[in-house]
Design an enzyme around this catalytic site. Structure first.
Site, PDB file in Angstrom:
ATOM      1  N   ASP A  13      47.319  42.349  21.668  1.00  0.00           N
ATOM      2  CA  ASP A  13      47.749  43.514  22.426  1.00  0.00           C
ATOM      3  C   ASP A  13      48.001  43.047  23.860  1.00  0.00           C
ATOM      4  O   ASP A  13      47.999  41.848  24.136  1.00  0.00           O
ATOM      5  CB  ASP A  13      46.722  44.647  22.337  1.00  0.00           C
ATOM      6  CG  ASP A  13      45.421  44.346  23.062  1.00  0.00           C
ATOM      7  OD1 ASP A  13      45.234  43.215  23.567  1.00  0.00           O
ATOM      8  OD2 ASP A  13      44.567  45.252  23.126  1.00  0.00           O
ATOM      9  N   HIS A  14      48.206  44.001  24.764  1.00  0.00           N
ATOM     10  CA  HIS A  14      48.492  43.670  26.162  1.00  0.00           C
ATOM     11  C   HIS A  14      47.351  42.887  26.821  1.00  0.00           C
ATOM     12  O   HIS A  14      47.588  41.967  27.592  1.00  0.00           O
ATOM     13  CB  HIS A  14      48.791  44.938  26.966  1.00  0.00           C
ATOM     14  CG  HIS A  14      47.694  45.947  26.908  1.00  0.00           C
ATOM     15  ND1 HIS A  14      47.492  46.761  25.801  1.00  0.00           N
ATOM     16  CD2 HIS A  14      46.718  46.269  27.795  1.00  0.00           C
ATOM     17  CE1 HIS A  14      46.451  47.541  26.022  1.00  0.00           C
ATOM     18  NE2 HIS A  14      45.955  47.251  27.218  1.00  0.00           N
ATOM     19  N   CYS A  70      42.590  40.518  21.414  1.00  0.00           N
ATOM     20  CA  CYS A  70      42.683  41.735  22.223  1.00  0.00           C
ATOM     21  C   CYS A  70      41.632  41.590  23.315  1.00  0.00           C
ATOM     22  O   CYS A  70      40.989  40.552  23.429  1.00  0.00           O
ATOM     23  CB  CYS A  70      42.553  43.014  21.403  1.00  0.00           C
ATOM     24  SG  CYS A  70      40.919  43.385  20.734  1.00  0.00           S
ATOM     25  N   GLY A  71      41.443  42.609  24.128  1.00  0.00           N
ATOM     26  CA  GLY A  71      40.540  42.492  25.273  1.00  0.00           C
ATOM     27  C   GLY A  71      39.145  42.028  24.894  1.00  0.00           C
ATOM     28  O   GLY A  71      38.653  41.008  25.374  1.00  0.00           O
ATOM     29  N   GLY A  73      38.322  41.612  21.585  1.00  0.00           N
ATOM     30  CA  GLY A  73      38.443  41.016  20.266  1.00  0.00           C
ATOM     31  C   GLY A  73      38.013  41.960  19.159  1.00  0.00           C
ATOM     32  O   GLY A  73      38.390  41.784  18.003  1.00  0.00           O
ATOM     33  N   GLY A  75      38.560  45.373  18.553  1.00  0.00           N
ATOM     34  CA  GLY A  75      39.509  46.314  17.955  1.00  0.00           C
ATOM     35  C   GLY A  75      40.454  45.658  16.974  1.00  0.00           C
ATOM     36  O   GLY A  75      40.639  46.140  15.844  1.00  0.00           O
ATOM     37  N   HIS A 103      31.420  28.734   6.312  1.00  0.00           N
ATOM     38  CA  HIS A 103      30.664  29.627   5.435  1.00  0.00           C
ATOM     39  C   HIS A 103      31.461  30.832   4.941  1.00  0.00           C
ATOM     40  O   HIS A 103      31.175  31.338   3.851  1.00  0.00           O
ATOM     41  CB  HIS A 103      29.410  30.140   6.139  1.00  0.00           C
ATOM     42  CG  HIS A 103      28.386  29.076   6.353  1.00  0.00           C
ATOM     43  ND1 HIS A 103      27.162  29.350   6.914  1.00  0.00           N
ATOM     44  CD2 HIS A 103      28.386  27.745   6.108  1.00  0.00           C
ATOM     45  CE1 HIS A 103      26.459  28.233   6.994  1.00  0.00           C
ATOM     46  NE2 HIS A 103      27.189  27.244   6.509  1.00  0.00           N
ATOM     47  N   ARG A 114      39.634  38.967  27.315  1.00  0.00           N
ATOM     48  CA  ARG A 114      39.073  39.256  28.647  1.00  0.00           C
ATOM     49  C   ARG A 114      37.764  38.525  28.914  1.00  0.00           C
ATOM     50  O   ARG A 114      37.204  38.649  29.993  1.00  0.00           O
ATOM     51  CB  ARG A 114      38.857  40.760  28.806  1.00  0.00           C
ATOM     52  CG  ARG A 114      40.154  41.529  28.917  1.00  0.00           C
ATOM     53  CD  ARG A 114      39.913  42.993  29.208  1.00  0.00           C
ATOM     54  NE  ARG A 114      41.189  43.660  29.460  1.00  0.00           N
ATOM     55  CZ  ARG A 114      41.454  44.898  29.098  1.00  0.00           C
ATOM     56  NH1 ARG A 114      40.553  45.626  28.461  1.00  0.00           N
ATOM     57  NH2 ARG A 114      42.633  45.427  29.367  1.00  0.00           N
TER      58      ARG A 114
END
Length: 147
Positions: A13-14, A70-71, A73, A75, A103, A114
């Site tokens: 995402d952004h 993502c920010g 991770g 979502g 594993h 982020r």
């Protein structure tokens, strides 16, 4: 018979866009092909749109494995793991990347854009790509994941 080159699937995402740009550079340095399912800008967007696109690409055999960002991770990781054939693992240190491959036979590496820098991302990707699935007792556990 010539072996076909693996194509790595990418999605973000952004909030993960800048780290994904670094991931592309890393893959190019390693001579690894990739397909980017988006996003393609830092404009606000929904991680789920791109997570589902990457998951479908893996399920249809277009790409393997995947890297998603993502920010936090979280979502995009949740989105990916809604797909029955996806085993995505969120990694913020190389040791976790090792374990999700060894594993869990993870087919998507997820990173928190982020919360890690490029050097940590490099170390995580190195570990992910260098680790093989151990099989054995772990396979029976993986077989129990789908609902």
């Amino acid at each position: 018979m010539e072996q076909q080159q693996q194509i790595i699937g990418l999605a973000s995402d952004h909030a993960g866009f800048q780290l994904k740009q670094f991931v592309k550079q890393y893959l190019e340095e390693k001579g690894m092909a990739y397909h980017d399912y988006g996003t393609y800008t830092e404009d606000s967007c929904d991680y789920s749109d791109f997570g589902h696109a990457l998951a479908r690409g893996i399920e249809q055999g277009e790409v393997y494995p995947g890297i998603a960002i993502c920010g936090s991770g979280e979502g995009i990781n949740m989105t990916l793991n809604k797909h029955q054939q996806i085993r995505a693992g969120l990694c913020w240190i190389p040791e976790i990347a090792h374990l999700i491959r060894q594993h869990n036979n993870a087919n998507v590496l997820v990173m928190p854009g982020r919360f890690i820098d490029n050097e940590m991302a490099r170390r995580i990707m190195d570990e992910f790509f260098q680790t093989d699935f151990e099989g054995g007792r772990h396979q029976k556990r993986i077989d129990k994941i789908p609902v």
